[in-house]
Design an enzyme around this catalytic site. Sequence first.
Site, mmCIF file in Angstrom:
data_model
loop_
_atom_site.group_PDB
_atom_site.id
_atom_site.type_symbol
_atom_site.label_atom_id
_atom_site.label_comp_id
_atom_site.label_asym_id
_atom_site.label_seq_id
_atom_site.Cartn_x
_atom_site.Cartn_y
_atom_site.Cartn_z
ATOM 1 N N GLU A 127 0.518 -0.940 0.130
ATOM 2 C CA GLU A 127 -0.152 -0.224 0.112
ATOM 3 C C GLU A 127 1.284 1.975 0.025
ATOM 4 O OE1 GLU A 127 -3.153 0.201 2.527
ATOM 5 O OE2 GLU A 127 -2.995 2.569 2.838
ATOM 6 N N HIS B 152 2.232 4.611 -1.936
ATOM 7 C CA HIS B 152 1.682 5.933 -2.723
ATOM 8 C C HIS B 152 2.463 6.757 -3.396
ATOM 9 C CE1 HIS B 152 -1.796 3.903 -0.977
ATOM 10 N NE2 HIS B 152 -1.944 4.336 -0.104
ATOM 11 N N HIS C 83 -9.022 1.144 -0.849
ATOM 12 C CA HIS C 83 -8.577 2.070 -0.127
ATOM 13 C C HIS C 83 -9.472 3.469 0.542
ATOM 14 C CE1 HIS C 83 -5.469 5.030 0.846
ATOM 15 N NE2 HIS C 83 -4.853 4.346 1.238
ATOM 16 N N ASP D 1 2.649 1.904 4.027
ATOM 17 C CA ASP D 1 1.427 3.322 3.372
ATOM 18 C C ASP D 1 2.660 4.479 3.432
ATOM 19 O OD1 ASP D 1 -0.836 4.513 2.858
ATOM 20 O OD2 ASP D 1 -2.126 4.283 4.213
HETATM 21 ZN ZN ZN Z 1 -2.826 4.404 1.535
#
Ligand code: ZN
Length: 319
Positions: free
Chosen positions: A8, A10, A157, A278
């Site tokens: 995850e 980004h 998400h 993340d």
């Molecule tokens: Zn995220």
Amino acid sequence: MQGKIALEEHFAVTETQNPVAPKSLQADLLDFEAKRLEEMDLFGIEFAVLSLNAPAVQEVLDVEGAVALAQQTNDMLAEQVARHPSRFAGLGALPLQDPDAAITELHRCVNDLGFVGVNVNGFSQKEEEYSHLYYDLPEYRPFWAEVEKLGVPFYMHPRNPLTDHMPMYDGHPWLTYATWAFAMETSVHALRLMCSGLFDEHPDLQLILGHLGERIPFDLWRLDHRLEVDPKGVPAKKSIRHYMQNNVHVTTSGQFYDPPLHLTITEVGVDRVLFSVDYPFEPMKDGCEWFDHADLSDGDRKTIGRTNAIKLFGLPLSA
Ligand code: ZN
């Protein structure tokens, strides 16, 4: 642990940046090859599966604009992955404002761009600002059939609820976004999918939830208990526990703490928990240093940190 895989993680393009976000966060979202790769090396992440930031495509009100933004960002991601195929893979963005357009872009992502799945930022807005398209709606069944047929996972998400759904947060902005509202919004969407019978119709579909399952593992017993006592006509044929153990994978993104990790492993099984950070919303250092020293057996650390991702995405890496 060396050789971790994170999923995850980004990036952004100028059009999807939040203009009030800190400048350093904006810079980290645009960077692929400098700080990102440097920190991956430093903290033992061999491979990152990248996706667009939120809400991005999901907040574009006009369908053509949503389709264009998805295409543009997917093309850009594919170029970055092609530059570092041994370090990156991609999850495609989809214009779910229009199920047919989403199917077309899904096929392009998987068949032409070589992405290993898709990442969608919660509900989509369409035409009107206060609109909410949740994907348990009947018009999305053909889309889900295609996802199942292609055999790629769908990452659900978080995004923040719209202000018309926010009276409960009035005067308490600190409870919005990742503090609390993300998990509420995303867990309800995931439960809508499960309760709608989607996974009875498409038993091979695989959903991914971040943040150790957006609180669902903690409430699994109570959810099923209440659905059994008072089902209110719920269409799902099986328990939420069944779907969590057969159709859902969860990641450690933004949840760097042993007790919820242990509970999640107990509730969904070690084969359905996957390491993630993340980044850059959470520092790679925090996620990696916690995971490397989390109270896990070496076998479970490798399963969560690496092997499960190779299996789920069919990555060309040695287990
Ligand atoms: Zn995220």
